[in-house]
Design a protein around this motif. Structure first.
Motif, PDB file in Angstrom:
ATOM      1  N   ALA A  82      50.131   4.043  17.762  1.00 16.73           N
ATOM      2  CA  ALA A  82      48.692   4.302  17.775  1.00 16.73           C
ATOM      3  C   ALA A  82      47.917   3.050  17.367  1.00 16.73           C
ATOM      4  O   ALA A  82      46.909   2.698  17.996  1.00 16.73           O
ATOM      5  N   SER A  83      48.396   2.355  16.331  1.00 20.45           N
ATOM      6  CA  SER A  83      47.720   1.137  15.873  1.00 20.45           C
ATOM      7  C   SER A  83      47.723   0.073  16.962  1.00 20.45           C
ATOM      8  O   SER A  83      46.709  -0.603  17.191  1.00 20.45           O
ATOM      9  N   ARG A  84      48.863  -0.070  17.634  1.00 20.03           N
ATOM     10  CA  ARG A  84      48.966  -1.063  18.706  1.00 20.03           C
ATOM     11  C   ARG A  84      47.946  -0.788  19.801  1.00 20.03           C
ATOM     12  O   ARG A  84      47.315  -1.713  20.322  1.00 20.03           O
ATOM     13  N   ARG A  85      47.754   0.481  20.117  1.00 20.40           N
ATOM     14  CA  ARG A  85      46.836   0.834  21.194  1.00 20.40           C
ATOM     15  C   ARG A  85      45.380   0.831  20.732  1.00 20.40           C
ATOM     16  O   ARG A  85      44.482   0.428  21.481  1.00 20.40           O
ATOM     17  N   ILE A  86      45.124   1.274  19.494  1.00 21.95           N
ATOM     18  CA  ILE A  86      43.756   1.290  18.980  1.00 21.95           C
ATOM     19  C   ILE A  86      43.207  -0.126  18.860  1.00 21.95           C
ATOM     20  O   ILE A  86      42.079  -0.419  19.260  1.00 21.95           O
ATOM     21  N   TYR A  87      44.011  -1.017  18.289  1.00 23.56           N
ATOM     22  CA  TYR A  87      43.536  -2.374  18.040  1.00 23.56           C
ATOM     23  C   TYR A  87      43.898  -3.343  19.167  1.00 23.56           C
ATOM     24  O   TYR A  87      43.746  -4.556  19.028  1.00 23.56           O
ATOM     25  N   GLU A 181      35.892   9.609  34.794  1.00 20.98           N
ATOM     26  CA  GLU A 181      35.600  10.472  33.654  1.00 20.98           C
ATOM     27  C   GLU A 181      35.844   9.731  32.342  1.00 20.98           C
ATOM     28  O   GLU A 181      35.059   9.837  31.395  1.00 20.98           O
ATOM     29  N   ILE A 182      36.920   8.970  32.276  1.00 25.16           N
ATOM     30  CA  ILE A 182      37.225   8.197  31.070  1.00 25.16           C
ATOM     31  C   ILE A 182      36.136   7.163  30.825  1.00 25.16           C
ATOM     32  O   ILE A 182      35.699   6.945  29.685  1.00 25.16           O
ATOM     33  N   ASN A 183      35.646   6.534  31.895  1.00 25.10           N
ATOM     34  CA  ASN A 183      34.582   5.538  31.778  1.00 25.10           C
ATOM     35  C   ASN A 183      33.304   6.169  31.222  1.00 25.10           C
ATOM     36  O   ASN A 183      32.574   5.555  30.437  1.00 25.10           O
ATOM     37  N   GLU A 184      33.020   7.414  31.633  1.00 24.33           N
ATOM     38  CA  GLU A 184      31.848   8.123  31.120  1.00 24.33           C
ATOM     39  C   GLU A 184      31.992   8.394  29.630  1.00 24.33           C
ATOM     40  O   GLU A 184      31.010   8.327  28.873  1.00 24.33           O
ATOM     41  N   GLN A 185      33.208   8.709  29.204  1.00 23.79           N
ATOM     42  CA  GLN A 185      33.462   8.928  27.776  1.00 23.79           C
ATOM     43  C   GLN A 185      33.232   7.632  26.992  1.00 23.79           C
ATOM     44  O   GLN A 185      32.655   7.642  25.902  1.00 23.79           O
ATOM     45  N   TYR A 186      33.671   6.521  27.548  1.00 23.51           N
ATOM     46  CA  TYR A 186      33.440   5.232  26.896  1.00 23.51           C
ATOM     47  C   TYR A 186      31.943   4.924  26.832  1.00 23.51           C
ATOM     48  O   TYR A 186      31.447   4.376  25.837  1.00 23.51           O
ATOM     49  N   ALA A 187      31.212   5.270  27.886  1.00 20.48           N
ATOM     50  CA  ALA A 187      29.764   5.023  27.897  1.00 20.48           C
ATOM     51  C   ALA A 187      29.091   5.803  26.777  1.00 20.48           C
ATOM     52  O   ALA A 187      28.175   5.290  26.103  1.00 20.48           O
ATOM     53  N   ASP A 232      42.930   7.769  27.717  1.00 18.39           N
ATOM     54  CA  ASP A 232      43.024   6.455  28.354  1.00 18.39           C
ATOM     55  C   ASP A 232      44.483   6.006  28.384  1.00 18.39           C
ATOM     56  O   ASP A 232      45.093   5.809  27.332  1.00 18.39           O
ATOM     57  N   PRO A 233      45.066   5.829  29.578  1.00 12.44           N
ATOM     58  CA  PRO A 233      46.476   5.441  29.678  1.00 12.44           C
ATOM     59  C   PRO A 233      46.745   3.959  29.398  1.00 12.44           C
ATOM     60  O   PRO A 233      47.886   3.516  29.511  1.00 12.44           O
ATOM     61  N   SER A 234      45.707   3.204  29.050  1.00 16.06           N
ATOM     62  CA  SER A 234      45.852   1.770  28.744  1.00 16.06           C
ATOM     63  C   SER A 234      46.509   1.022  29.905  1.00 16.06           C
ATOM     64  O   SER A 234      47.523   0.343  29.755  1.00 16.06           O
ATOM     65  N   LEU A 240      42.631  -1.467  36.876  1.00 15.75           N
ATOM     66  CA  LEU A 240      41.372  -0.911  36.393  1.00 15.75           C
ATOM     67  C   LEU A 240      40.232  -1.160  37.377  1.00 15.75           C
ATOM     68  O   LEU A 240      40.249  -2.141  38.116  1.00 15.75           O
ATOM     69  N   PRO A 241      39.212  -0.278  37.381  1.00 13.06           N
ATOM     70  CA  PRO A 241      38.049  -0.490  38.255  1.00 13.06           C
ATOM     71  C   PRO A 241      37.236  -1.690  37.785  1.00 13.06           C
ATOM     72  O   PRO A 241      37.368  -2.155  36.646  1.00 13.06           O
ATOM     73  N   GLU A 242      36.387  -2.187  38.656  1.00  9.42           N
ATOM     74  CA  GLU A 242      35.640  -3.412  38.367  1.00  9.42           C
ATOM     75  C   GLU A 242      34.716  -3.255  37.162  1.00  9.42           C
ATOM     76  O   GLU A 242      34.660  -4.127  36.295  1.00  9.42           O
ATOM     77  N   LYS A 243      33.994  -2.152  37.068  1.00  7.05           N
ATOM     78  CA  LYS A 243      33.055  -1.939  35.967  1.00  7.05           C
ATOM     79  C   LYS A 243      33.683  -1.037  34.902  1.00  7.05           C
ATOM     80  O   LYS A 243      33.186   0.036  34.592  1.00  7.05           O
ATOM     81  N   TRP A 244      34.754  -1.508  34.325  1.00  2.00           N
ATOM     82  CA  TRP A 244      35.477  -0.740  33.300  1.00  2.00           C
ATOM     83  C   TRP A 244      34.849  -0.992  31.930  1.00  2.00           C
ATOM     84  O   TRP A 244      34.647  -2.134  31.527  1.00  2.00           O
ATOM     85  N   LEU A 245      34.515   0.095  31.195  1.00  2.00           N
ATOM     86  CA  LEU A 245      33.818  -0.037  29.922  1.00  2.00           C
ATOM     87  C   LEU A 245      34.753  -0.023  28.719  1.00  2.00           C
ATOM     88  O   LEU A 245      34.304  -0.157  27.582  1.00  2.00           O
ATOM     89  N   GLY A 246      36.039   0.128  28.966  1.00  2.00           N
ATOM     90  CA  GLY A 246      36.995   0.187  27.869  1.00  2.00           C
ATOM     91  C   GLY A 246      36.964  -1.045  26.985  1.00  2.00           C
ATOM     92  O   GLY A 246      37.007  -0.947  25.754  1.00  2.00           O
ATOM     93  N   ASP A 247      36.858  -2.234  27.591  1.00  2.00           N
ATOM     94  CA  ASP A 247      36.852  -3.476  26.820  1.00  2.00           C
ATOM     95  C   ASP A 247      35.587  -3.591  25.973  1.00  2.00           C
ATOM     96  O   ASP A 247      35.634  -4.066  24.832  1.00  2.00           O
ATOM     97  N   SER A 248      34.448  -3.165  26.521  1.00  3.53           N
ATOM     98  CA  SER A 248      33.188  -3.213  25.768  1.00  3.53           C
ATOM     99  C   SER A 248      33.233  -2.251  24.586  1.00  3.53           C
ATOM    100  O   SER A 248      32.762  -2.575  23.488  1.00  3.53           O
ATOM    101  N   ALA A 249      33.814  -1.073  24.808  1.00  3.98           N
ATOM    102  CA  ALA A 249      33.948  -0.090  23.730  1.00  3.98           C
ATOM    103  C   ALA A 249      34.871  -0.623  22.637  1.00  3.98           C
ATOM    104  O   ALA A 249      34.606  -0.441  21.439  1.00  3.98           O
ATOM    105  N   THR A 250      35.935  -1.287  23.040  1.00  5.60           N
ATOM    106  CA  THR A 250      36.873  -1.863  22.071  1.00  5.60           C
ATOM    107  C   THR A 250      36.211  -2.953  21.246  1.00  5.60           C
ATOM    108  O   THR A 250      36.398  -3.030  20.023  1.00  5.60           O
TER     109      THR A 250
END
Length: 281
Positions: A82-87, A181-187, A232-234, A240-250
């Motif tokens: 979990a730590s590896r994936r969270i951070y 749907e995952i991107n919306e959750q990140y938004a 999020d399957p990491s 990943l799609p072009e406008k992926w918000l996962g990195d911004s959320a991280t």
């Protein structure tokens, strides 16, 4: 985004972000006091600890009239993953191959099949079909632990293979995960916590926020962000799609957590009672 949480989930968060860095063992009295900061009472904490012990996540040891709790080996593995994936620890570049897991668990062992599916989702696998799950990430260690944990060696097999089908890798992704749907959750996460970040950063700079408040906000932040581990399957950047918000959320999560961490640790250390590591059973 709602800030709902239960006692068991918060104990997981505190073990993962704090206790495992302080010898991985804590006196139940300290744990109760820490959870009081979130509004959880002693009865709820003891009940949650009992459930987690029965599920094999933590173990107890008596020392005189005190009970101490530590992570089991299973618990340590889960917290490390979990730590590896969270951070977002750096991961090797994708080799273009997929890990494919197939199972044929009989109906009389349906409960094991359901448990295995839960573990597969949490680990980042996606269902290509009912009993065929895939991931681009090297999760061989996690796969072996799952198989051993549920004793389903005779019903499960897995491969590391190249995809030679007529569709693209992205088409496989669409079949297994709803990235929109995952991107919306990140938004939603970014919208709420970017505002909180500014408010708390200002308060901390003016010494208007107590250590206990920082501890609560830090743990709630980690707890909320940890929910993405279940959806999020990491996936590697190539999928990943072009406008992926996962990195911004991280990035927001790391910046926000950084301003809370020092006072949060001060509060934790003021409550924590050190114990000796418990021998694994």
């Amino acid at each position: 985004m709602e800030r709902k949480f239960n006692t068991r989930s918060m104990i997981f968060t505190i073990f993962g972000d704090y206790i495992r860095h302080y010898g991985s063992v804590i006196w139940i009295g300290s744990l109760i006091k820490l959870l009081e900061a979130f509004g959880h009472n002693e009865q709820a904490v003891r009940a949650a600890v009992s459930r987690m012990s029965k599920q094999g996540w933590i173990q107890s040891e008596r020392r005189g009239n005190k009970s101490f709790y530590s992570l089991t080996e299973q618990g340590k593995v889960r917290m490390e993953e979990a730590s590896r994936r969270i951070y977002k620890e750096p991961v090797p570049k994708w080799d273009g191959k997929w890990w494919i897991l197939l199972y044929n668990i009989p109906e009389e062992k349906r409960h094991l099949r359901d448990k295995l599916r839960e573990e597969l989702v949490w680990s980042g696998f996606g269902p290509l079909s009912n009993s065929c799950w895939i991931t681009p990430n090297n999760l061989q260690k996690e796969i072996n632990l799952m198989i051993k944990k549920y004793q389903v060696e005779e019903y499960v097999t897995y491969f590391h293979a190249s995809y030679e089908g007529m569709q693209s890798h992205q088409d496989l992704v669409k079949k297994c995960w709803d990235l929109n749907e995952i991107n919306e959750q990140y938004a939603g996460f970014i919208e709420q916590y970017s505002q909180n970040y500014i408010i708390h950063k200002n308060k901390i700079s003016k010494n208007e926020m107590s250590d206990s408040s920082c501890f609560v906000e830090s743990a709630l932040l980690v707890h909320q962000y940890r929910k993405f581990l279940f959806i999020d399957p990491s996936l590697p950047d190539e999928l990943l799609p072009e406008k992926w918000l996962g990195d911004s959320a991280t990035a927001l999560f790391k910046d926000y957590n950084a301003i809370l961490s020092k006072p949060a640790k001060r509060f934790f250390e003021s409550v924590f009672e050190l114990g000796e590591p418990i021998k694994q059973q």
